[in-house]
Write an enzyme that holds these catalytic residues in place. Sequence first.
Site, PDB file in Angstrom:
ATOM      1  N   TYR A 184       0.411  -1.067  -0.220  1.00 50.65           N
ATOM      2  CA  TYR A 184       0.308  -0.223   0.083  1.00 50.65           C
ATOM      3  C   TYR A 184       1.227   1.533   0.020  1.00 50.65           C
ATOM      4  CZ  TYR A 184      -3.632  -3.365   0.466  1.00 50.65           C
ATOM      5  OH  TYR A 184      -4.908  -3.712   0.038  1.00 50.65           O
ATOM      6  N   PHE A 193      -9.765  -3.739  10.922  1.00 57.18           N
ATOM      7  CA  PHE A 193     -10.861  -3.810  10.520  1.00 57.18           C
ATOM      8  C   PHE A 193     -10.281  -3.918   9.041  1.00 57.18           C
ATOM      9  CE2 PHE A 193      -9.000   0.398  10.165  1.00 57.18           C
ATOM     10  CZ  PHE A 193      -9.090   1.117   8.913  1.00 57.18           C
TER      11      PHE A 193
END
Length: 413
Positions: free
Chosen positions: A124, A413
């Site tokens: 990322y 999450f």
Amino acid sequence: MSIDVRPSEDPAKYLATDQLVWFGEVTDDDADHLRLGLPEDQRFVVDLPDGPGDLHSGIYGVRPMEMSLPGGDVVPIAGLTWVGVHPDARRRGVLAAMMTDHLARTRDAATAVSALHASEAAIYGRFGYGNAVLTHQVSLGRGTTFTAPHLEDEVAGITTHLLDMAAPGVTERMRACQLAAAPDFPGTIIGLPDFFTLMAHETPDQLRDKERRRILFARRDGQDIGFTGLRREHKWNDARPSGTVVVGTFCGGPAARLALARRVVDLDLMGTTKLENVGVDDPVLGWVGGPRGTGDLKTWDSTWVRLVDVEAAWPLRSYESDCDVVVEVQDRHAPWNAGRWRLTASSGSGAASRTDSPADVTLDVSALGAGFLGHGIGGLLRAGLVQEHRLDAYAELARAMRTAVAPEPSIGF
């Protein structure tokens, strides 16, 4: 080739693609996880013309969430999750197309920040995310002593209460605790009510040989002031109980955390307490006398942060020292951020404005994300990941962004 990213119209196909990408055990309950995990209008897909017809070529989802920033404000963020590319569609630009789409949609929604937990840390940073929070996994022996003389009077008025996480009203109480504590702990991420319901949602298949998750609340004067989640695991060595209690994130102020910590290291039949999500500056390390007061300590990356809109994001947080630095921002996937910005901080408040002045510093947008919650980024210059054109300009920027205490890790999450 242009790759089209569009909203999902087929929940079953979306879920089946995720199940292939993540190759876990498939259960009848997975549909409930999708329902609770992602709003229908926050699921997005790619279908390549020659892709697998029965599944999508790629999927991603967004959880609408909130995050606390230095200074105490709690702001909306886009929680990027459920990202996956079909094995037959890899190396064809699907992930890049989905990430670019996510950033554009997030900006159009006037949300300035995206955040995620990285399954693979190498991925990322390429898309402008910076590792903004570190977390420790800490093991403690039963009966570990915590020394905190200036908290004892406050701790004396706190009681702790153990409940089943799935009991009525528990997840609502957890969320209320997080919202109350978040302003004092930058980096805290709070999900929608369904996100908390999802945390408590455990199927019989998931619970094979496991205890249901429990919640330990800290209370003062009849009010919740903190909590942590836990699960106990049985083990016996030489006819002696030596189980492990696995403990999640601590929520609450220092006194609440101390009361919770003392309780979780003194549970019957347990020999080891494993704290899974302890911040770099969490007081637990001070209470045990430092890292060597633990049985084991490992460090991982927690939250990754991406400034989707530099101009909108910069003034959202407060700054601990002044700065006035012209930054040449490199940003391939959000071109509206690319170019020179004058980033200022004065008396705690920040502002970002376009400028034609010569750059003092050149950096990738990921560096701003890495420092946005207060994590120190000064070392990026030594590492050759930042270029400085004016002596000490980068130190000026890094000092302004850094906070006195490291940011809080977030629940996955």
